[in-house]
Design a protein around this motif. Structure first.
Motif, short mmCIF file in Angstrom:
data_model
loop_
_atom_site.label_atom_id
_atom_site.label_comp_id
_atom_site.label_asym_id
_atom_site.label_seq_id
_atom_site.Cartn_x
_atom_site.Cartn_y
_atom_site.Cartn_z
N VAL A 169 -12.36 2.57 -23.90
CA VAL A 169 -13.05 3.69 -23.27
C VAL A 169 -12.35 3.98 -21.96
CG1 VAL A 169 -15.23 4.54 -22.31
CG2 VAL A 169 -15.24 3.08 -24.34
N ALA A 170 -12.12 5.27 -21.66
CA ALA A 170 -11.37 5.62 -20.47
C ALA A 170 -11.94 6.86 -19.80
CB ALA A 170 -9.89 5.85 -20.82
N LEU A 171 -11.55 7.04 -18.54
CA LEU A 171 -11.96 8.19 -17.74
C LEU A 171 -10.73 8.94 -17.25
CD1 LEU A 171 -14.73 6.59 -15.47
CD2 LEU A 171 -15.08 8.00 -17.50
N ASP A 172 -10.84 10.27 -17.20
CA ASP A 172 -9.87 11.13 -16.54
C ASP A 172 -10.57 11.83 -15.38
OD1 ASP A 172 -8.18 10.39 -18.57
OD2 ASP A 172 -8.15 12.35 -19.55
N PHE A 173 -9.83 12.05 -14.29
CA PHE A 173 -10.36 12.80 -13.16
C PHE A 173 -9.37 13.89 -12.78
CE2 PHE A 173 -11.70 8.36 -12.74
CZ PHE A 173 -13.08 8.50 -12.70
N GLY A 174 -9.87 15.02 -12.29
CA GLY A 174 -8.98 16.08 -11.86
C GLY A 174 -9.60 16.90 -10.75
N THR A 175 -8.76 17.43 -9.87
CA THR A 175 -9.23 18.31 -8.80
C THR A 175 -8.33 19.54 -8.74
OG1 THR A 175 -7.85 17.25 -7.11
CG2 THR A 175 -10.08 16.38 -7.43
N ARG A 176 -8.91 20.61 -8.21
CA ARG A 176 -8.17 21.87 -8.07
C ARG A 176 -8.55 22.50 -6.73
NH1 ARG A 176 -8.15 27.43 -9.43
NH2 ARG A 176 -6.23 28.06 -10.52
N LEU A 177 -7.55 22.68 -5.88
CA LEU A 177 -7.76 23.25 -4.56
C LEU A 177 -7.06 24.60 -4.47
CD1 LEU A 177 -8.73 22.98 -1.59
CD2 LEU A 177 -6.54 21.88 -1.09
N ASN A 178 -7.85 25.66 -4.36
CA ASN A 178 -7.31 27.01 -4.23
C ASN A 178 -7.16 27.33 -2.75
OD1 ASN A 178 -6.65 29.71 -4.31
ND2 ASN A 178 -8.17 30.23 -5.86
N THR A 179 -5.92 27.38 -2.28
CA THR A 179 -5.69 27.57 -0.85
C THR A 179 -5.90 29.00 -0.39
OG1 THR A 179 -3.33 28.08 -1.10
CG2 THR A 179 -3.96 25.74 -0.98
N SER A 180 -5.92 29.95 -1.35
CA SER A 180 -6.05 31.38 -1.02
C SER A 180 -4.91 31.88 -0.15
CB SER A 180 -7.40 31.67 -0.33
OG SER A 180 -8.47 31.35 -1.18
N PHE A 181 -3.81 31.13 -0.10
CA PHE A 181 -2.65 31.53 0.68
C PHE A 181 -1.49 31.84 -0.25
CE2 PHE A 181 1.35 30.34 2.81
CZ PHE A 181 1.32 31.24 3.87
N ASN A 182 -1.18 33.10 -0.41
CA ASN A 182 -0.04 33.53 -1.23
C ASN A 182 -0.09 32.98 -2.65
OD1 ASN A 182 1.11 35.11 0.77
ND2 ASN A 182 2.41 33.46 1.55
N GLY A 183 -1.30 32.82 -3.19
CA GLY A 183 -1.43 32.38 -4.57
C GLY A 183 -1.11 30.93 -4.82
N ILE A 184 -1.23 30.06 -3.81
CA ILE A 184 -0.90 28.64 -3.96
C ILE A 184 -2.14 27.84 -4.36
CG2 ILE A 184 -0.11 26.57 -2.77
CD1 ILE A 184 1.67 28.34 -1.08
N VAL A 185 -2.01 27.05 -5.41
CA VAL A 185 -3.07 26.16 -5.88
C VAL A 185 -2.51 24.75 -5.99
CG1 VAL A 185 -4.66 25.63 -7.76
CG2 VAL A 185 -4.22 28.02 -7.16
N ILE A 186 -3.25 23.78 -5.52
CA ILE A 186 -2.83 22.38 -5.58
C ILE A 186 -3.76 21.63 -6.53
CG2 ILE A 186 -2.48 20.24 -4.28
CD1 ILE A 186 -1.96 21.97 -1.81
N GLY A 187 -3.18 20.95 -7.49
CA GLY A 187 -3.98 20.20 -8.46
C GLY A 187 -3.59 18.74 -8.50
#
Length: 341
Positions: A169-187
Motif C-alpha cells: 500500500v502506498a501514498l502519492d502527494f502533489g502540490t501545484r503553485l500558480n504564481t500568476s507571474f507570466n504563466g509560471i506554475v511550480i509543481g
C-alpha cells in the motif's frame, strides 16, 4: 523573465550537480512498473510534467493537477513496451464543486504466458506461467487557496509471478503553485511512499528430507523465505511556463500557444536526473511536442503530437501519440485517449 530563467537553470543544475559521486542503486526496489510513465502528452515532453500536467494523467504525475479539470473526465493510455510487454493505464476524474476533485486510477502491466524451463529441460517443459503487475488508486485533490492546490493518492499494489504474489500500500502527494507571474506554475510530487513488498506463495513451500538415506524418515515442511523490498520512491519538482497563449501567459496570442517545462527527479533507486519539454498548440486543436531526458542511459529524445476536438461546449475528445527510443531495446509507442463531458 529573469526569475523564470533562474528557476529553469536551478532545476537543471539539480540534476547535473551530483554526477560522478553516486553509486548505482539499480535493482534495489520492487514494483518497477510504477516507474513507467503514462499519457502520450507527458511522455512526448520527456516526462517534464510536474508543473504543466492538467489532464487526467495527473493522477499519476501530480495529483494536484486535477484541479484544472472542470468536467467529468475519462482517460486511457497504452504503451507497447519492449519484449512484448504491454502497459495500460486508466483514469476517471469527477469534479466536486469548484475546489475539489475525486479520481480513480488503475495500472496493468502484462506480458503473456512464458514456458517454464529447468536444468533438465532448458528448452522448456511444456508447462507455462504468467506474470503481471497491478496498481489501483483513489485520488483526492483540494484547492486550499486561490493559488495553491494539494492532492494525494492512496493505492494498492500487487505483483505476481506464477503462484507467488507480493502486495503493498502506498501514498502519492502533489502540490501545484500558480504564481500568476507570466504563466509560471511550480509543481511538486512525491510518489510511492509505502510498505515493502515480499513474495509469498505455494511454490515457496517445500518438503525437506534431512536424512534421505533413511526410508522411514518423514519429510519436514519448509519454507523458502524471500527478502522484503522497498517501493521505487521518487521526488519530483518542476516548473511549467506558458510562454505564449491566451490568459495567464508571458506573451498574449489567441491562435498559438507555447508551453515550456523542466522537471528534476530524485529517485531512491538511481541517480538524480532532469528533463525538459516543449509543446506548441494551434487554436487548442493541434499540438506538437518534444522532450529530452538528461542523465538517462536508456532514452533521451522523445516527441509526439495530439489532436483535441471540442464539437460542443460540453464535450471534448482528445487523442495523443508519443514515441521514444530505448537505445538497444528499440522504440516504444504510447497512445492515449481523453474524454471530457
Amino acid at each position: 523573465m529573469k526569475n523564470a530563467a533562474l528557476v529553469l537553470v536551478c532545476i537543471l543544475c539539480f540534476s547535473a550537480g551530483a554526477g560522478g559521486q553516486e553509486s548505482s542503486k539499480a535493482g534495489t526496489t520492487a514494483a518497477q512498473f510504477l516507474k513507467i510513465g503514462v499519457g502520450a502528452r507527458a511522455m512526448a515532453m520527456g516526462e517534464a510534467t510536474a508543473g504543466v500536467v492538467k489532464d487526467p494523467s495527473a493522477l499519476y504525475w501530480n495529483p494536484a493537477g486535477l484541479i484544472e479539470l472542470p468536467r467529468l473526465s475519462l482517460f486511457a493510455s497504452h504503451t507497447r513496451w519492449f519484449a512484448d510487454i504491454n502497459h495500460s493505464y486508466f483514469g476517471f476524474v469527477v469534479p466536486l464543486g469548484d475546489n475539489n476533485r475525486l479520481g480513480v486510477s488503475g495500472t496493468v502491466l502484462s506480458m503473456g504466458k512464458m514456458e517454464i524451463t529447468t536444468e533438465q529441460n532448458p528448452m522448456g517443459t511444456g508447462d507455462f506461467f504468467e506474470a503481471s503487475d497491478i496498481a489501483v488508486g483513489v485520488t483526492y485533490t483540494v484547492r486550499m487557496v486561490e493559488f495553491f492546490t494539494f492532492g494525494t493518492t492512496v493505492k494498492y499494489i500487487s505483483q505476481s509471478i506464477s503462484n507467488e504474489t507480493a502486495t503493498a500500500v502506498a501514498l502519492d502527494f502533489g502540490t501545484r503553485l500558480n504564481t500568476s507571474f507570466n504563466g509560471i506554475v511550480i509543481g511538486m510530487g512525491y510518489a510511492n511512499f509505502g510498505t515493502t513488498m515480499k513474495l509469498d506463495g505455494r511454490d515457496l513451500r517445500k518438503t525437506y528430507d534431512p536424512n534421505p538415506d533413511n526410508a522411514t524418515n518423514v519429510g519436514v515442511a519448509s519454507f523458502l523465505g524471500t527478502e522484503s523490498w522497498e517501493l521505487p520512491v521518487n521526488f519530483r519538482v518542476g516548473i511549467g511556463w506558458n510562454l505564449m497563449g491566451s490568459g495567464n501567459s508571458a506573451f498574449q496570442d489567441d491562435q498559438h500557444s507555447v508551453t515550456l517545462a523542466v522537471d528534476a527527479n530524485h529517485p531512491n533507486d538511481g541517480p538524480e536526473h532532469a528533463s525538459v519539454g516543449v509543446e506548441y498548440k494551434w487554436q487548442d486543436l493541434i499540438a506538437l511536442r518534444a522532450g529530452y531526458r538528461f542523465k538517462d542511459d536508456i532514452r533521451s529524445l522523445t516527441y509526439g503530437l495530439g489532436l483535441h476536438w471540442q464539437p460542443t461546449e460540453q464535450f471534448t475528445f482528445g487523442v495523443d501519440y508519443a514515441s521514444a527510443t530505448l537505445n538497444r531495446l528499440g522504440p516504444i509507442h504510447i497512445l492515449s485517449l481523453t474524454l471530457e463531458f
